[in-house]
Design a protein around this motif. Structure first.
Motif, PDB file in Angstrom:
ATOM      1  N   LEU A 250       0.822  -1.209   0.000  1.00 54.37           N
ATOM      2  CA  LEU A 250       0.000   0.000   0.000  1.00 54.37           C
ATOM      3  C   LEU A 250       0.856   1.260   0.000  1.00 54.37           C
ATOM      4  O   LEU A 250       0.503   2.256  -0.635  1.00 54.37           O
ATOM      5  N   ILE A 251       1.980   1.214   0.727  1.00 56.72           N
ATOM      6  CA  ILE A 251       2.891   2.362   0.846  1.00 56.72           C
ATOM      7  C   ILE A 251       4.295   1.859   0.530  1.00 56.72           C
ATOM      8  O   ILE A 251       5.051   1.478   1.427  1.00 56.72           O
ATOM      9  N   PRO A 252       4.674   1.800  -0.744  1.00 57.85           N
ATOM     10  CA  PRO A 252       5.960   1.197  -1.125  1.00 57.85           C
ATOM     11  C   PRO A 252       7.167   1.816  -0.427  1.00 57.85           C
ATOM     12  O   PRO A 252       8.139   1.112  -0.127  1.00 57.85           O
ATOM     13  N   GLY A 253       7.120   3.091  -0.148  1.00 55.53           N
ATOM     14  CA  GLY A 253       8.260   3.742   0.486  1.00 55.53           C
ATOM     15  C   GLY A 253       8.528   3.302   1.904  1.00 55.53           C
ATOM     16  O   GLY A 253       9.589   3.606   2.454  1.00 55.53           O
ATOM     17  N   TRP A 254       7.607   2.597   2.499  1.00 54.94           N
ATOM     18  CA  TRP A 254       7.806   2.113   3.871  1.00 54.94           C
ATOM     19  C   TRP A 254       8.379   0.707   3.917  1.00 54.94           C
ATOM     20  O   TRP A 254       8.608   0.160   4.997  1.00 54.94           O
ATOM     21  N   ARG A 255       8.612   0.082   2.754  1.00 53.72           N
ATOM     22  CA  ARG A 255       8.980  -1.338   2.751  1.00 53.72           C
ATOM     23  C   ARG A 255      10.257  -1.621   3.527  1.00 53.72           C
ATOM     24  O   ARG A 255      10.291  -2.534   4.371  1.00 53.72           O
ATOM     25  N   ALA A 256      11.322  -0.871   3.263  1.00 54.70           N
ATOM     26  CA  ALA A 256      12.606  -1.163   3.913  1.00 54.70           C
ATOM     27  C   ALA A 256      12.527  -1.075   5.434  1.00 54.70           C
ATOM     28  O   ALA A 256      12.934  -2.013   6.135  1.00 54.70           O
ATOM     29  N   PRO A 257      12.017   0.024   6.009  1.00 53.48           N
ATOM     30  CA  PRO A 257      11.955   0.060   7.484  1.00 53.48           C
ATOM     31  C   PRO A 257      11.007  -0.966   8.075  1.00 53.48           C
ATOM     32  O   PRO A 257      11.277  -1.516   9.147  1.00 53.48           O
ATOM     33  N   LEU A 258       9.902  -1.262   7.395  1.00 50.80           N
ATOM     34  CA  LEU A 258       8.964  -2.251   7.921  1.00 50.80           C
ATOM     35  C   LEU A 258       9.570  -3.649   7.924  1.00 50.80           C
ATOM     36  O   LEU A 258       9.417  -4.405   8.894  1.00 50.80           O
ATOM     37  N   LEU A 259      10.253  -4.016   6.845  1.00 45.89           N
ATOM     38  CA  LEU A 259      10.885  -5.338   6.806  1.00 45.89           C
ATOM     39  C   LEU A 259      12.044  -5.426   7.798  1.00 45.89           C
ATOM     40  O   LEU A 259      12.292  -6.490   8.374  1.00 45.89           O
ATOM     41  N   ALA A 260      12.742  -4.307   8.001  1.00 44.14           N
ATOM     42  CA  ALA A 260      13.807  -4.303   9.009  1.00 44.14           C
ATOM     43  C   ALA A 260      13.230  -4.544  10.398  1.00 44.14           C
ATOM     44  O   ALA A 260      13.789  -5.311  11.202  1.00 44.14           O
ATOM     45  N   LEU A 261      12.102  -3.901  10.693  1.00 46.08           N
ATOM     46  CA  LEU A 261      11.445  -4.117  11.982  1.00 46.08           C
ATOM     47  C   LEU A 261      10.962  -5.559  12.114  1.00 46.08           C
ATOM     48  O   LEU A 261      11.118  -6.182  13.169  1.00 46.08           O
ATOM     49  N   ALA A 262      10.397  -6.107  11.031  1.00 47.51           N
ATOM     50  CA  ALA A 262       9.946  -7.500  11.056  1.00 47.51           C
ATOM     51  C   ALA A 262      11.112  -8.448  11.315  1.00 47.51           C
ATOM     52  O   ALA A 262      10.987  -9.423  12.067  1.00 47.51           O
ATOM     53  N   GLY A 263      12.252  -8.151  10.688  1.00 44.49           N
ATOM     54  CA  GLY A 263      13.436  -8.974  10.921  1.00 44.49           C
ATOM     55  C   GLY A 263      13.892  -8.918  12.370  1.00 44.49           C
ATOM     56  O   GLY A 263      14.283  -9.940  12.953  1.00 44.49           O
ATOM     57  N   ALA A 264      13.823  -7.722  12.968  1.00 42.94           N
ATOM     58  CA  ALA A 264      14.218  -7.575  14.373  1.00 42.94           C
ATOM     59  C   ALA A 264      13.267  -8.357  15.284  1.00 42.94           C
ATOM     60  O   ALA A 264      13.693  -8.980  16.259  1.00 42.94           O
ATOM     61  N   ILE A 265      11.970  -8.331  14.971  1.00 40.69           N
ATOM     62  CA  ILE A 265      11.007  -9.095  15.769  1.00 40.69           C
ATOM     63  C   ILE A 265      11.286 -10.594  15.644  1.00 40.69           C
ATOM     64  O   ILE A 265      11.244 -11.334  16.632  1.00 40.69           O
ATOM     65  N   GLY A 266      11.583 -11.040  14.418  1.00 38.11           N
ATOM     66  CA  GLY A 266      11.931 -12.441  14.230  1.00 38.11           C
ATOM     67  C   GLY A 266      13.155 -12.838  15.037  1.00 38.11           C
ATOM     68  O   GLY A 266      13.173 -13.888  15.699  1.00 38.11           O
ATOM     69  N   PHE A 267      14.180 -11.991  15.018  1.00 40.71           N
ATOM     70  CA  PHE A 267      15.398 -12.268  15.781  1.00 40.71           C
ATOM     71  C   PHE A 267      15.097 -12.322  17.275  1.00 40.71           C
ATOM     72  O   PHE A 267      15.663 -13.140  18.008  1.00 40.71           O
ATOM     73  N   SER A 268      14.164 -11.467  17.707  1.00 42.64           N
ATOM     74  CA  SER A 268      13.826 -11.443  19.134  1.00 42.64           C
ATOM     75  C   SER A 268      13.208 -12.754  19.598  1.00 42.64           C
ATOM     76  O   SER A 268      13.338 -13.135  20.760  1.00 42.64           O
ATOM     77  N   ARG A 269      12.536 -13.466  18.681  1.00 45.01           N
ATOM     78  CA  ARG A 269      11.927 -14.743  19.068  1.00 45.01           C
ATOM     79  C   ARG A 269      12.982 -15.779  19.431  1.00 45.01           C
ATOM     80  O   ARG A 269      12.757 -16.628  20.300  1.00 45.01           O
ATOM     81  N   VAL A 270      14.120 -15.700  18.781  1.00 44.45           N
ATOM     82  CA  VAL A 270      15.234 -16.585  19.127  1.00 44.45           C
ATOM     83  C   VAL A 270      15.898 -16.089  20.409  1.00 44.45           C
ATOM     84  O   VAL A 270      16.261 -16.873  21.292  1.00 44.45           O
TER      85      VAL A 270
END
Length: 237
Positions: free
Chosen positions: A139-159
């Protein structure tokens, strides 16, 4: 065998994590709980669609309300569909969580069991975070990089909080991609939220493109202040 080695290496590295960092990861990991994304997108999206259909009289304002509500429901559906698939796979595979590592090791499986201690693969929090990031970035292409970076950090936090193995996180993230991309194609086929752009591309319908530009500008200013790439560079990422 390779995946087991990846899990073992990540486990050994994170076992020595500083207590302060562990507290940070315990806070961050909560953001991956689907209640923080499913409830607001579902409730607000439904209200906006109904308002656009029945309450808002001005034609353009009603169109904005309907599109925004439909876009939020797309995000809701992306998270919900992907999450349902993840929960089914969890039960089928029955992988033991890291807290049972001392008893059964890295290869502990008990398929078709409803015990949450054996629902390690794939990671639901990671799946939610990645599905949310992808759906919003459509929906907002310009937000992709920071959003995926945040998702990656959340994934890392699960470990880091010992809730999942690294391969659980990878699996949860991977499953979010086909479901979210498929759902975008289905919405576009029904004339909802998206329209086809070129042979295989999609873009938000009006007024989504206008709203996306406004949202990208709102993010660009603080990023520029931090010396980060601007919105045009983020869209190409």
């Amino acid at each position: 065998m390779l995946l087991s080695h990846v899990d073992h290496l990540a486990f050994e590295v994170l076992r020595a994590t500083d207590p302060a960092a562990s507290a940070f990861f315990r806070t961050l990991t909560e953001a991956g709980d689907s209640k923080w994304t499913l409830v607001p997108t579902g409730v607000i999206g439904s209200c906006l669609v109904l308002a656009g259909l029945w309450l808002v009289k001005a034609r353009r304002a009603a169109a904005v309300a309907r599109w925004t509500g439909s876009a939020l429901l797309f995000v809701f559906a992306s998270i919900a569909l992907s999450g349902i698939i993840v929960n089914i796979i969890k039960v089928i595979i029955g992988r033991a969580r890291p807290k049972l590592l001392d008893q059964i090791g890295f290869q502990g499986f008990d398929p078709m069991i409803l015990d949450a201690n054996f629902h390690s693969f794939p990671s639901g929090h990671t799946n939610t975070a990645v599905a949310f990031a992808l759906a919003v970035s459509f929906l907002i292409p310009g937000w992709r990089a920071p959003l995926l970076a945040l998702a990656g950090a959340i994934g890392f936090s699960r470990v880091a909080v010992n809730a999942h193995f690294m391969t659980d996180v990878i699996g949860g993230a991977a499953l979010a991609y086909p479901t979210t991309y498929w759902l975008r194609a289905r919405f576009a086929a029904q004339g909802w939220v998206f329209a086809r752009s070129g042979a295989v591309g999609f873009q938000p319908q009006w007024p989504g493109r206008l709203l996306a530009r406004l949202a990208e500008r709102s993010l660009r200013r603080p990023l520029d202040a931090l010396g980060a790439p601007d919105g045009r560079q983020l869209r190409r990422a």
